[in-house]
Design a protein around this motif. Structure first.
Motif, short mmCIF file in Angstrom:
data_model
loop_
_atom_site.label_atom_id
_atom_site.label_comp_id
_atom_site.label_asym_id
_atom_site.label_seq_id
_atom_site.Cartn_x
_atom_site.Cartn_y
_atom_site.Cartn_z
N ASP A 187 0.75 -1.12 -0.01
CA ASP A 187 -0.23 -0.37 0.42
C ASP A 187 0.91 0.89 -0.07
O ASP A 187 1.85 1.39 0.81
CB ASP A 187 -0.99 0.08 0.95
N GLU A 191 -1.01 7.09 0.48
CA GLU A 191 -2.31 6.68 1.59
C GLU A 191 -2.74 6.46 2.93
O GLU A 191 -3.63 6.78 3.52
CB GLU A 191 -3.03 5.44 0.46
N VAL A 192 -1.83 5.80 2.68
CA VAL A 192 -1.16 5.53 5.17
C VAL A 192 -1.64 7.35 5.80
O VAL A 192 -2.21 6.78 6.58
CB VAL A 192 -0.66 4.42 5.30
N GLU A 194 -2.31 9.85 5.03
CA GLU A 194 -3.69 10.93 4.47
C GLU A 194 -5.02 10.00 4.97
O GLU A 194 -6.32 11.10 6.30
CB GLU A 194 -4.10 9.99 3.18
N ARG A 195 -4.53 8.35 5.53
CA ARG A 195 -5.92 7.81 6.16
C ARG A 195 -5.79 8.04 7.38
O ARG A 195 -6.38 8.15 8.62
CB ARG A 195 -5.84 6.42 6.19
N GLU A 196 -4.40 8.35 8.04
CA GLU A 196 -3.74 8.64 9.73
C GLU A 196 -4.46 10.17 9.84
O GLU A 196 -4.39 10.55 10.86
CB GLU A 196 -2.74 8.53 10.47
N GLY A 197 -4.54 11.11 8.99
CA GLY A 197 -5.17 12.67 9.57
C GLY A 197 -4.07 13.50 8.36
O GLY A 197 -4.03 14.60 8.96
N THR A 199 -2.26 16.17 6.05
CA THR A 199 -2.84 16.42 4.88
C THR A 199 -1.73 16.97 3.99
O THR A 199 -0.30 17.36 5.01
CB THR A 199 -3.58 17.72 4.69
#
Length: 708
Positions: A187, A191-192, A194-197, A199
């Motif tokens: 992965d 992306e990881v 961004e999923r964690e918050g 930016t």
């Protein structure tokens, strides 16, 4: 088939065997049961010369030891699987089990070794507190710990913290070399994050508001001791970059730069291996030596320099000093003369220092041919210069430097070796003034003994090293050379290894206020030009630098706290002559039975022995006999020194002196008179000397003034 293909099934079968029984199994029982479960290639069923066991059992035994270190098995009363081992067996499928064993064992091993030092505690603590939705950089962690960026990268790859993907480049971008520790993971790290918050902007840079800096971490765990930042110093050349002097531009713009004309744009800092590949590809037209030099310069400028380090540059015979204030940046320079840049606060822009006023050893270092040279070991000289200019050193204050000096020769040493203190002090003064000293004379005059005692008085025991030269001694033995070493895979390789002189020099650099003394016994028995090589030059010109035969180091110097004492036997005429170049580099002091401080030494020693040892009552005429012998030896260089007779056993037996005379002194004289009739030795026998002294007492040699 490689054994790596076997180890996965063998390891799994071992843990399955241990999980299927309710008691510990011996090593042999375990392997016997494993052998029935796994098909093993014939080449691994044979034994080796080092063990009667088949190769697969030997290799698997090492893996079980690693499993025991991780707590997967125990070895008390036999092998037994633990709860951790059962979980590993259930969690990791097929060959993943062996890969996890190797990876986790390596991490545990490194934790117990390389990263046990307390200086790594702030890094580990920061990574533990680097929560989802935040990020930090290699530079922040380096600033927090006072370590280099490269070290942080190594820590991440070997310790494998779960938050490692949150450590980004200094500009907030994800490194192009980023890889998950788990090779099966595919992965995207962005992306990881961004999923964690986290930016990112359009250029792929993380939000600076979500960044945790070194100061942020210090505020989080103020209870951790803050390691003092180790400041470094660098020489960066800019006076002739493709024929142009860039130093005035640096001073005006507050910067320093490297040309890097053939490097493509890249984001720094950069892994050394990737940088090496870039240099190899883009500098193919250069020689291998030039590529190695470029790699070292780029690596230092991009990866090892840090804000706060000192930087020195020169132009038109003057030196400028500054502090690095920014991270490295790649800028597409229109003239290709300054592609890599750092911001610098120049501290003496209007007060350049002429070379003649620079403290040692900076003048020698400025002769380096490299565009970037580390001066950290000479940082005391840099700060001494700044202090002289009235420039504040900032938050890094150097401790007062203790002045290099020899202690005065003590009366206790003089009393111990029965030589007057002013005579010993003269030797110490000669060594201090000239750095190199040779004690020469015939055998038995105590040259090595005196050299060792004097060195022990002037320097600490750990700062004195003794080597003995011989005809086959070489530069590689003495200074440095390539030596065979056995690698972990059993293959032989050659590594550059330091010799005793290089080891002494490097130790002296670490303690510039302490004298370090090299003792060279029998210095004239080796081919001195061959042994010293280019170091010959530095023996005379201590303020200069030279390139080394094997090392890439181009600005090697001899520290001022390194001293050399040699001993030279003048009896062997085949080696007694020393070339003029060596004589110019050393002071020579003769130790001879007829000259102070050796003259009368045997008599003084014998008087001390009579006071200390009541049994020593025989052969008290030894001093007179030795003096009479040396009168009969016509050649000045073939005299016999008193140390042959400075043994208590000689005076505890009536025939003690005659025994030493017949077995030590006469054979030496026979060698000198090789080819002459045996009767020539009759005039040297102790009985003949006693008769001559009895017949003509007035022929007894006069005692040294003040020794009776």
């Amino acid at each position: 088939m490689a054994f790596a293909d076997h180890i996965g099934p063998l390891l799994r079968a071992t843990l399955e065997v241990l999980s299927a029984v309710d008691r510990p199994l011996t090593r042999r029982e375990t392997f016997d049961r494993v052998e029935g479960r796994v098909e093993i290639a014939p080449e691994y069923l044979t034994a080796t010369s080092s063990s009667p066991e088949p190769r697969w059992r030997q290799q698997l035994g090492w893996r079980i030891m690693e499993a025991a270190a991780l707590g997967w098995v125990t070895r008390r009363g036999g092998w037994a699987i633990t709860e951790a081992g059962l979980r590993a067996l259930e969690t990791y499928p097929e060959n993943e089990l062996s890969r996890q064993l190797a990876a986790q064992y390596r991490i545990e091993y490194q934790k117990g070794k390389k990263y046990a030092d307390p200086k790594w505690a702030p890094v580990a603590e920061a990574l533990a507190r680097l929560e989802p939705g935040s990020w930090t950089s290699h530079g922040d962690l380096a600033a927090l710990s006072g370590l280099a960026w490269n070290s942080i990268s190594g820590f991440l790859s070997e310790q494998r913290p779960s938050s490692a993907h949150r450590v980004l480049r200094n500009d907030g971008q994800i490194s192009g070399d980023f890889k998950w520790f788990d090779p099966a993971r595919t992965d995207s790290p962005r992306e990881v994050l961004e999923r964690e918050g986290l930016t990112f902007d359009e250029a792929g840079r993380a939000d600076p508001e979500q960044r945790l800096t070194a100061d942020d971490f210090r505020g989080m765990f103020a209870e951790l001791p803050v390691e003092p930042v180790t400041r470094r110093a660098w020489l960066v050349r800019g006076s002739s970059v493709d024929g142009r002097d860039l130093v005035p531009i640096w001073l005006h713009k507050g910067s320093a730069s490297l040309a890097a004309a053939n490097l493509p744009e890249f984001a720094a800092p950069i892994e050394r291996d990737r940088l090496k590949a870039i240099v190899e590809e883009n500098y193919q037209h250069k020689s291998y030596a030039a590529r190695e030099t470029k790699l070292a310069e780029f690596d230092a400028f991009c990866n090892r320099m840090r804000p706060g380090d000192y930087i020195v540059t020169t132009t038109q015979g003057k030196a400028y000093i500054g502090r690095i204030t920014g991270e490295v940046a790649y800028v597409a320079s229109s003239d290709q003369r300054s592609n890599l840049r750092r911001t610098v606060e120049w501290l003496n822009e209007t007060r350049p220092v002429p070379f003649a006023h620079l403290p040692q050893p900076l003048p020698a270092k400025l002769h380096s041919q490299s565009d970037v040279t580390e001066l950290t070991e000479n940082i005391a000289a840099v700060e001494e210069l700044l202090t002289a200019l009235g420039i504040e050193l900032g938050d890094v204050q150097s401790e007062p430097v203790r002045e290099l000096a020899f202690p005065a020769v003590s009366q206790e040493l003089a009393d111990e070796i029965l030589i007057e203190r002013p005579q010993l002090q003269r030797l110490a003064d000669l060594l201090w003034e000239n750095k190199q000293l040779i004690l020469y004379g015939p055998p038995g005059t105590g040259k090595t003994f005196i050299a060792r005692k004097l060195a022990g008085q002037l320097a600490e025991p750990g700062a004195v090293k003794l080597v003995q030269f011989h005809p086959s001694y070489t530069y590689e033995d003495f200074f440095e050379g390539f030596r065979p070493v056995q690698r972990a895979d059993g293959q032989l390789a050659f590594e550059l290894r330091p010799g005793p002189f290089r080891q002494l020099v490097e130790a002296a650099r670490q303690h510039p206020s302490d004298p370090y003394i090299l003792l060279i016994d029998e210095i004239n028995r080796a081919n001195l030009a061959k042994v010293f090589g280019e170091l010959y030059f530095l023996l005379e010109y201590r303020d200069d630098a030279i390139g080394l035969l094997y090392s890439a180091e181009t600005d090697f110097t001899l520290p001022p706290n390194v001293f050399v004492i040699g001993t030279m036997n003048t009896t062997d005429r085949s080696i007694a002559l020393v070339d003029t170049a060596m004589r110019r580099r050393f002071r020579f002091v003769e130790l001879h039975p007829d000259l102070p401080p050796i003259k009368g030494l045997l008599g003084r020693w014998l008087a001390e022995l009579q006071v200390k040892d009541e049994l020593a009552v025989h052969n008290l005429d030894a001093p007179e006999l030795l003096d009479a012998l040396n009168v009969r030896i016509e050649d000045h260089d073939l005299a016999i020194g008193p140390s042959y007779l400075m043994k208590p056993g000689v005076y505890r037996k009536e025939d003690g002196l005659d025994m030493v005379w017949d077995t030590a002194i006469l054979p030496l004289l026979a060698e000198h008179h090789y080819g002459s009739p045996p009767s020539v030795l009759d005039r040297y026998r102790s009985s003949a000397l006693r008769r001559s002294l009895a017949v003509s007492p007035d022929l007894r040699p006069t005692s040294e003034p003040g020794t009776e």
